[in-house]
Design a protein around this motif. Sequence first.
Motif, PDB file in Angstrom:
ATOM      1  N   LEU A  78      70.430  89.187  61.873  1.00  0.00           N
ATOM      2  CA  LEU A  78      70.654  90.687  62.292  1.00  0.00           C
ATOM      3  C   LEU A  78      72.145  90.716  61.947  1.00  0.00           C
ATOM      4  O   LEU A  78      73.028  90.176  62.479  1.00  0.00           O
ATOM      5  N   ASP A  79      72.449  91.771  61.359  1.00  0.00           N
ATOM      6  CA  ASP A  79      73.813  92.500  60.766  1.00  0.00           C
ATOM      7  C   ASP A  79      74.235  93.696  61.761  1.00  0.00           C
ATOM      8  O   ASP A  79      73.396  94.515  61.832  1.00  0.00           O
ATOM      9  N   PHE A  80      75.514  93.226  62.335  1.00  0.00           N
ATOM     10  CA  PHE A  80      75.992  94.640  62.873  1.00  0.00           C
ATOM     11  C   PHE A  80      77.400  94.725  62.873  1.00  0.00           C
ATOM     12  O   PHE A  80      78.252  93.631  62.540  1.00  0.00           O
ATOM     13  N   ASP A  81      78.233  95.873  62.954  1.00  0.00           N
ATOM     14  CA  ASP A  81      79.522  96.013  62.871  1.00  0.00           C
ATOM     15  C   ASP A  81      80.189  96.228  64.337  1.00  0.00           C
ATOM     16  O   ASP A  81      79.603  96.747  65.063  1.00  0.00           O
ATOM     17  N   THR A  82      81.276  95.920  64.463  1.00  0.00           N
ATOM     18  CA  THR A  82      82.145  95.958  65.538  1.00  0.00           C
ATOM     19  C   THR A  82      83.491  96.680  65.356  1.00  0.00           C
ATOM     20  O   THR A  82      84.110  96.251  64.312  1.00  0.00           O
ATOM     21  N   ARG A  83      83.846  97.233  66.631  1.00  0.00           N
ATOM     22  CA  ARG A  83      85.218  97.966  66.744  1.00  0.00           C
ATOM     23  C   ARG A  83      85.674  97.834  67.925  1.00  0.00           C
ATOM     24  O   ARG A  83      84.752  97.286  68.905  1.00  0.00           O
ATOM     25  N   VAL A  84      86.874  98.091  68.096  1.00  0.00           N
ATOM     26  CA  VAL A  84      87.705  97.736  69.617  1.00  0.00           C
ATOM     27  C   VAL A  84      87.920  99.114  70.274  1.00  0.00           C
ATOM     28  O   VAL A  84      88.729  99.975  69.645  1.00  0.00           O
ATOM     29  N   LEU A  85      87.449  99.121  71.669  1.00  0.00           N
ATOM     30  CA  LEU A  85      88.021 100.429  72.267  1.00  0.00           C
ATOM     31  C   LEU A  85      89.487 100.140  72.738  1.00  0.00           C
ATOM     32  O   LEU A  85      90.013  99.143  72.749  1.00  0.00           O
ATOM     33  N   ARG A  86      90.067 101.282  73.174  1.00  0.00           N
ATOM     34  CA  ARG A  86      91.426 101.105  73.612  1.00  0.00           C
ATOM     35  C   ARG A  86      91.666 100.044  74.882  1.00  0.00           C
ATOM     36  O   ARG A  86      92.732  99.534  75.058  1.00  0.00           O
ATOM     37  N   ASP A  87      90.625  99.774  75.484  1.00  0.00           N
ATOM     38  CA  ASP A  87      90.919  98.935  76.690  1.00  0.00           C
ATOM     39  C   ASP A  87      90.420  97.410  76.239  1.00  0.00           C
ATOM     40  O   ASP A  87      90.412  96.478  77.018  1.00  0.00           O
ATOM     41  N   GLY A  88      90.185  97.377  74.931  1.00  0.00           N
ATOM     42  CA  GLY A  88      90.178  95.871  74.345  1.00  0.00           C
ATOM     43  C   GLY A  88      88.700  95.463  74.166  1.00  0.00           C
ATOM     44  O   GLY A  88      88.252  94.484  73.763  1.00  0.00           O
ATOM     45  N   THR A  89      87.394  96.335  74.672  1.00  0.00           N
ATOM     46  CA  THR A  89      86.340  95.934  74.611  1.00  0.00           C
ATOM     47  C   THR A  89      85.668  96.237  73.365  1.00  0.00           C
ATOM     48  O   THR A  89      86.106  97.060  72.514  1.00  0.00           O
ATOM     49  N   VAL A  90      84.926  95.351  72.855  1.00  0.00           N
ATOM     50  CA  VAL A  90      84.479  94.946  71.444  1.00  0.00           C
ATOM     51  C   VAL A  90      83.277  95.902  71.504  1.00  0.00           C
ATOM     52  O   VAL A  90      81.976  95.484  72.183  1.00  0.00           O
ATOM     53  N   VAL A  91      82.990  97.024  70.706  1.00  0.00           N
ATOM     54  CA  VAL A  91      81.691  97.632  70.633  1.00  0.00           C
ATOM     55  C   VAL A  91      81.226  97.515  69.178  1.00  0.00           C
ATOM     56  O   VAL A  91      81.632  96.923  68.199  1.00  0.00           O
ATOM     57  N   VAL A  92      79.745  98.046  69.080  1.00  0.00           N
ATOM     58  CA  VAL A  92      78.885  97.952  67.888  1.00  0.00           C
ATOM     59  C   VAL A  92      79.270  99.258  67.288  1.00  0.00           C
ATOM     60  O   VAL A  92      78.475 100.307  67.714  1.00  0.00           O
ATOM     61  N   MET A  93      79.666  99.454  66.102  1.00  0.00           N
ATOM     62  CA  MET A  93      79.931 100.490  65.527  1.00  0.00           C
ATOM     63  C   MET A  93      80.581 100.686  64.165  1.00  0.00           C
ATOM     64  O   MET A  93      81.476  99.636  63.981  1.00  0.00           O
ATOM     65  N   HIS A  94      80.104 101.110  63.027  1.00  0.00           N
ATOM     66  CA  HIS A  94      80.505 100.940  61.777  1.00  0.00           C
ATOM     67  C   HIS A  94      81.894 101.870  61.345  1.00  0.00           C
ATOM     68  O   HIS A  94      82.740 101.113  61.065  1.00  0.00           O
ATOM     69  N   ASP A  95      81.926 103.147  61.658  1.00  0.00           N
ATOM     70  CA  ASP A  95      82.819 104.082  61.373  1.00  0.00           C
ATOM     71  C   ASP A  95      83.920 103.848  62.330  1.00  0.00           C
ATOM     72  O   ASP A  95      83.835 103.340  63.458  1.00  0.00           O
ATOM     73  N   ALA A  96      85.234 104.371  61.826  1.00  0.00           N
ATOM     74  CA  ALA A  96      86.385 104.296  62.663  1.00  0.00           C
ATOM     75  C   ALA A  96      86.268 105.583  63.742  1.00  0.00           C
ATOM     76  O   ALA A  96      86.861 105.593  64.663  1.00  0.00           O
ATOM     77  N   THR A  97      85.460 106.560  63.608  1.00  0.00           N
ATOM     78  CA  THR A  97      85.202 107.630  64.300  1.00  0.00           C
ATOM     79  C   THR A  97      83.754 107.763  64.670  1.00  0.00           C
ATOM     80  O   THR A  97      82.848 107.246  63.918  1.00  0.00           O
ATOM     81  N   LEU A  98      83.381 108.673  65.484  1.00  0.00           N
ATOM     82  CA  LEU A  98      82.216 108.806  65.950  1.00  0.00           C
ATOM     83  C   LEU A  98      81.452 109.821  65.321  1.00  0.00           C
ATOM     84  O   LEU A  98      80.256 109.997  65.615  1.00  0.00           O
ATOM     85  N   ASP A  99      81.973 110.535  64.325  1.00  0.00           N
ATOM     86  CA  ASP A  99      81.286 111.762  64.021  1.00  0.00           C
ATOM     87  C   ASP A  99      80.284 111.601  63.213  1.00  0.00           C
ATOM     88  O   ASP A  99      79.182 112.464  63.495  1.00  0.00           O
ATOM     89  N   ARG A 100      79.924 110.690  62.346  1.00  0.00           N
ATOM     90  CA  ARG A 100      78.667 110.532  61.528  1.00  0.00           C
ATOM     91  C   ARG A 100      77.596 110.130  62.253  1.00  0.00           C
ATOM     92  O   ARG A 100      76.511 110.555  61.986  1.00  0.00           O
ATOM     93  N   THR A 101      77.570 109.263  63.289  1.00  0.00           N
ATOM     94  CA  THR A 101      76.563 108.588  63.605  1.00  0.00           C
ATOM     95  C   THR A 101      76.380 108.861  64.951  1.00  0.00           C
ATOM     96  O   THR A 101      75.002 108.581  65.750  1.00  0.00           O
ATOM     97  N   THR A 102      77.091 109.946  65.832  1.00  0.00           N
ATOM     98  CA  THR A 102      76.728 110.177  67.177  1.00  0.00           C
ATOM     99  C   THR A 102      76.988 111.553  67.396  1.00  0.00           C
ATOM    100  O   THR A 102      77.234 112.332  66.683  1.00  0.00           O
ATOM    101  N   TYR A 103      76.759 112.123  68.540  1.00  0.00           N
ATOM    102  CA  TYR A 103      76.583 113.555  68.851  1.00  0.00           C
ATOM    103  C   TYR A 103      78.153 114.039  69.205  1.00  0.00           C
ATOM    104  O   TYR A 103      78.498 114.962  69.861  1.00  0.00           O
ATOM    105  N   THR A 104      78.911 112.849  69.472  1.00  0.00           N
ATOM    106  CA  THR A 104      80.545 113.018  69.909  1.00  0.00           C
ATOM    107  C   THR A 104      81.352 112.997  68.495  1.00  0.00           C
ATOM    108  O   THR A 104      80.859 112.509  67.461  1.00  0.00           O
ATOM    109  N   HIS A 105      82.667 113.469  68.730  1.00  0.00           N
ATOM    110  CA  HIS A 105      83.615 113.315  67.613  1.00  0.00           C
ATOM    111  C   HIS A 105      84.882 112.336  68.166  1.00  0.00           C
ATOM    112  O   HIS A 105      84.883 112.428  69.437  1.00  0.00           O
TER     113      HIS A 105
END
Length: 286
Positions: A78-105
Amino acid sequence: MVAMLTRTALLGLAGLTSFAFTGPGGPPSPLEWGTGPLTVDALPRITYVAHRGGAREVVENSMSGLTAAYQRGTAQVLDFDTRVLRDGTVVVMHDATLDRTTYTHGAVRNLNLRQWRGVRLRPKNTLPAGRHPERPPTAAEVLDRFGGRIVLTMEAKDPKSVGTLAAMIRARGLTRSAFVNSNDPEVARRVHRLGLLSQLWRSAAQMRTDRPERWASFVDVLDVDYKARDADLVRAVKSGVPLVWAHTVLTDAQRDRALALGCEGIVTDAPGRLAARSSTQRGARP
């Protein structure tokens, strides 16, 4: 309840059996694999990787999508992408922004964990109807749910997260069960020095001038663009890197060419279709 072990032969894959672990009517239940976690040593000779969970078939980088790919059993990684939130939490997301894959920007890095829990993934219109918005997972949640049950690979989109990922992987005993992926050879070198399995992906353009034999001492998987020239793919296969996988494959013809040139893995957005229809897999690596 004790997990049920169901043994399902993959359609059309002679000599290979896939294990799917499910609780009655629900997601994967806790289990033990022998005396320890499933590791890369159990991968078959030809490996199928569900890219972002299989982004042509499921909501990419979602817990439901990863679960569906896992339960289907046609992919061994299983492959997934990770990025880091401002508090250091590592989350699963490909893009640097939320625009393409979520209802948020906005930028992923601007959120904290509390705000992240309010984000909802937006299913693509091309996916089957009935998909419901869901919260994107954290990397820890994915490791806790699937670690040791199936081999994982995670791309560290933020190189600064490699140390955190290393600590998370080591704490769960998954150093032989999870790859950390990057496009940067120096990040791959750092992953290796941290005692992890390193994966390095390269584009077709990069492969024209790459000398992959230089990476053989610290790269465990060379993840090559299937669109590269034949000569570049063959050079990668002969580089001395232990495993060479091709990405991101979508058709039978693309898969068959990559395998004919010596690649040992197929990274695909459509693992349910490509892996089930493959006639090239012939059992586990010795």
